[in-house]
Enzyme design. Sequence first.
Site, PDB file in Angstrom:
ATOM      1  N   SER A 133       0.838  -1.200   0.000  1.00  0.00           N
ATOM      2  CA  SER A 133       0.000   0.000   0.000  1.00  0.00           C
ATOM      3  C   SER A 133       0.876   1.254   0.000  1.00  0.00           C
ATOM      4  O   SER A 133       1.687   1.440  -0.900  1.00  0.00           O
ATOM      5  CB  SER A 133      -0.962  -0.053   1.188  1.00  0.00           C
ATOM      6  OG  SER A 133      -1.976   0.901   1.081  1.00  0.00           O
ATOM      7  N   ASP A 138      -9.635  -5.625  -4.406  1.00  0.00           N
ATOM      8  CA  ASP A 138      -8.739  -4.631  -3.824  1.00  0.00           C
ATOM      9  C   ASP A 138      -9.281  -3.217  -3.982  1.00  0.00           C
ATOM     10  O   ASP A 138      -9.831  -2.856  -5.020  1.00  0.00           O
ATOM     11  CB  ASP A 138      -7.384  -4.715  -4.536  1.00  0.00           C
ATOM     12  CG  ASP A 138      -6.220  -4.276  -3.680  1.00  0.00           C
ATOM     13  OD1 ASP A 138      -6.362  -3.272  -2.960  1.00  0.00           O
ATOM     14  OD2 ASP A 138      -5.180  -4.946  -3.747  1.00  0.00           O
ATOM     15  N   HIS A 182      -7.215  -5.958  -0.273  1.00  0.00           N
ATOM     16  CA  HIS A 182      -6.011  -5.161  -0.083  1.00  0.00           C
ATOM     17  C   HIS A 182      -4.943  -5.889   0.729  1.00  0.00           C
ATOM     18  O   HIS A 182      -3.769  -5.525   0.669  1.00  0.00           O
ATOM     19  CB  HIS A 182      -6.400  -3.853   0.622  1.00  0.00           C
ATOM     20  CG  HIS A 182      -5.414  -2.742   0.482  1.00  0.00           C
ATOM     21  ND1 HIS A 182      -4.939  -2.307  -0.729  1.00  0.00           N
ATOM     22  CD2 HIS A 182      -4.810  -1.962   1.423  1.00  0.00           C
ATOM     23  CE1 HIS A 182      -4.085  -1.307  -0.534  1.00  0.00           C
ATOM     24  NE2 HIS A 182      -3.988  -1.087   0.750  1.00  0.00           N
TER      25      HIS A 182
END
Length: 310
Positions: free
Chosen positions: A118, A259, A286
């Site tokens: 991320s 995601d 995610h």
Amino acid sequence: MDDNTITGEVDFDAPGAGKPCKTWYKVLGNIGTSQVPLVALHGGPGAGHDYLAALCDLYEKHGIPIVFYDQIGCGRSTHLREKMGDDSFWTFDLFVRELDNLIDHLNLRGGFYLYGSSWGGMLASYYASKSPPGLKKLILLSAPASVPLYVEGCPKLLAGLPEDVRRTLEECDRKGDHESEEFKAAAQIFMKKHVCRVDPIPEAVQRSLDNLKDDPTAYLTMQGPSEFIIVGKAFKDWEGFKFGHNIVVPTLLVNGQYDEVQDTSFEPWFHTIPKVRWVTLEGASHMSPWEAHDRFIQIGGSFLTSKIVV
């Protein structure tokens, strides 16, 4: 503590901090062996290393030592709550400086892999584009190549939520209300669908969420009030793919079927990084290393240990 794990702190001279700072780290395995270690960059900003525990099987099954650390401003590293809103302090270059400091402290310039999840992937891509000495391979997990494209895709994700949840999020956003219990409850529905689909949430993931709740300084300053409202100066116009051609090491891209970082904001990496492979994990969102654990470990381990990488 596991016999194969050591922890420590390294002094970090953070420009403008106004006080001494330290970066806390943990090493799984022996970084003094011939096996190249993996340095893992967590997301948030401010989530801390805890949720990256899903990577531990890269060591257990593939023998890859792993360096975890809490970035400045969270977890066991120095907190700077007094820097809330200071976008001249919370910058990509601050975290690059911290990462360089840690790598030099651990004497990894002879060779290391880099993993970023991320926000950690955004940082890792920026770092890799500078051709740092010793970097061998890169894994970017669910890291947007373009924040504007990510934001552009958020309405599609919100449209897939229950109507009452979507209305609550949109109304709270219109009013600038991101602290009410109504907003937080609705945001949790989004999180369970597009951030972590494991139920119940793993304890390690919850610890990272608790880190963000305990000290949201970096998150609120760099990003904004939620996963789909991005107003922070550091993030809102960020388009990392524009320097993707400078990432010369073999790179593995991984995102999840559900995601929050959808293909539209992830795909530019694939077209700009020269040596690249892209895998989307079915049934995951995610946090695919938790949601599709065995598949992720197999793909990631093979990528890092194989001579044929793309």
